[in-house]
Design a protein around this motif. Structure first.
Motif, PDB file in Angstrom:
ATOM      1  N   ILE A   4       0.955  -1.167  -0.083  1.00 50.66           N
ATOM      2  CA  ILE A   4       0.001  -0.168   0.049  1.00 50.66           C
ATOM      3  C   ILE A   4       0.927   1.361  -0.053  1.00 50.66           C
ATOM      4  N   LEU A   5       2.064   1.282   1.012  1.00 47.41           N
ATOM      5  CA  LEU A   5       2.662   2.396   0.909  1.00 47.41           C
ATOM      6  C   LEU A   5       3.423   2.463  -0.337  1.00 47.41           C
ATOM      7  N   THR A   6       3.928   1.457  -0.854  1.00 44.99           N
ATOM      8  CA  THR A   6       4.713   1.449  -2.194  1.00 44.99           C
ATOM      9  C   THR A   6       4.014   2.090  -3.321  1.00 44.99           C
ATOM     10  N   ALA A   7       2.647   1.459  -3.315  1.00 45.16           N
ATOM     11  CA  ALA A   7       1.518   2.306  -4.362  1.00 45.16           C
ATOM     12  C   ALA A   7       1.296   3.619  -4.257  1.00 45.16           C
ATOM     13  N   LEU A   8       1.093   4.199  -2.998  1.00 42.56           N
ATOM     14  CA  LEU A   8       0.936   5.752  -2.779  1.00 42.56           C
ATOM     15  C   LEU A   8       2.178   6.401  -3.039  1.00 42.56           C
ATOM     16  N   GLY A  11       2.153   6.375  -6.927  1.00 43.34           N
ATOM     17  CA  GLY A  11       1.178   7.458  -7.348  1.00 43.34           C
ATOM     18  C   GLY A  11       1.917   9.138  -7.224  1.00 43.34           C
ATOM     19  N   ALA A  12       2.195   9.223  -6.011  1.00 44.06           N
ATOM     20  CA  ALA A  12       2.837  10.487  -5.783  1.00 44.06           C
ATOM     21  C   ALA A  12       4.087  11.018  -6.664  1.00 44.06           C
ATOM     22  N   LEU A  13       4.925   9.913  -6.811  1.00 42.80           N
ATOM     23  CA  LEU A  13       5.997  10.206  -7.875  1.00 42.80           C
ATOM     24  C   LEU A  13       5.856  10.469  -9.219  1.00 42.80           C
ATOM     25  N   MET A  14       4.552   9.870  -9.747  1.00 42.97           N
ATOM     26  CA  MET A  14       4.005   9.824 -11.057  1.00 42.97           C
ATOM     27  C   MET A  14       3.663  11.270 -11.258  1.00 42.97           C
TER      28      MET A  14
END
Length: 142
Positions: A4-8, A11-14
């Motif tokens: 979950i943290l990696t996905a968040l 998304g922030a980095l994208m």
């Protein structure tokens, strides 16, 4: 939890990358900015490969099916389309539509079992979740 943290973080980095790339494009050109993104990403990956371990490069030539190696080429078009969408719509609206598109296509891939992904059944709960996400975009737009 790590997923979950990696996905968040992803998304922030994208979103941040999309804004950066759009601004670079305004000062240069679309293909120059996209090329820079790909070259700088290659440099980071090459450095990480040198530091973390050196799997044989020949392993790439054994990947089956061969079309799986098109991810980098697809990445160039992702960069371009993110730049264009953020320039035309603004970061928030573009990001929402990008995420909705990712969600729908990812679910279709799962439903049909494409590209070696395990086939999943159609569930109304997931369809309803996507519908709610789309309604959220409409509400955000209004």
């Amino acid at each position: 939890m790590a997923g979950i943290l990696t996905a968040l973080l992803s998304g922030a980095l994208m979103s941040i990358q999309g804004v950066f790339n759009t601004e670079v494009t305004k000062q240069t050109s679309t293909w120059l900015a996209a090329g820079w993104v790909q070259i700088s990403a290659f440099a980071v990956c090459l450095a990480a490969w040198c530091i973390t371990g050196r799997e044989p490069i020949g392993d790439l030539f054994r990947v089956k099916p061969w079309y799986l190696l098109l991810g980098g080429a697809i990445g160039a078009f992702i960069t371009i389309t993110v730049i264009w969408s953020m320039a035309g719509l603004g970061p928030a609206k573009a990001a929402m539509l990008i995420v909705i598109s990712q969600l729908i296509i990812a679910y279709v891939i799962e439903l049909l079992g494409w590209f070696g992904v395990e086939k999943q059944p159609l569930t109304m709960r997931k369809v309803a979740g996507m519908a709610i996400a789309i309604i959220g975009v409409v509400i955000f737009e209004k």
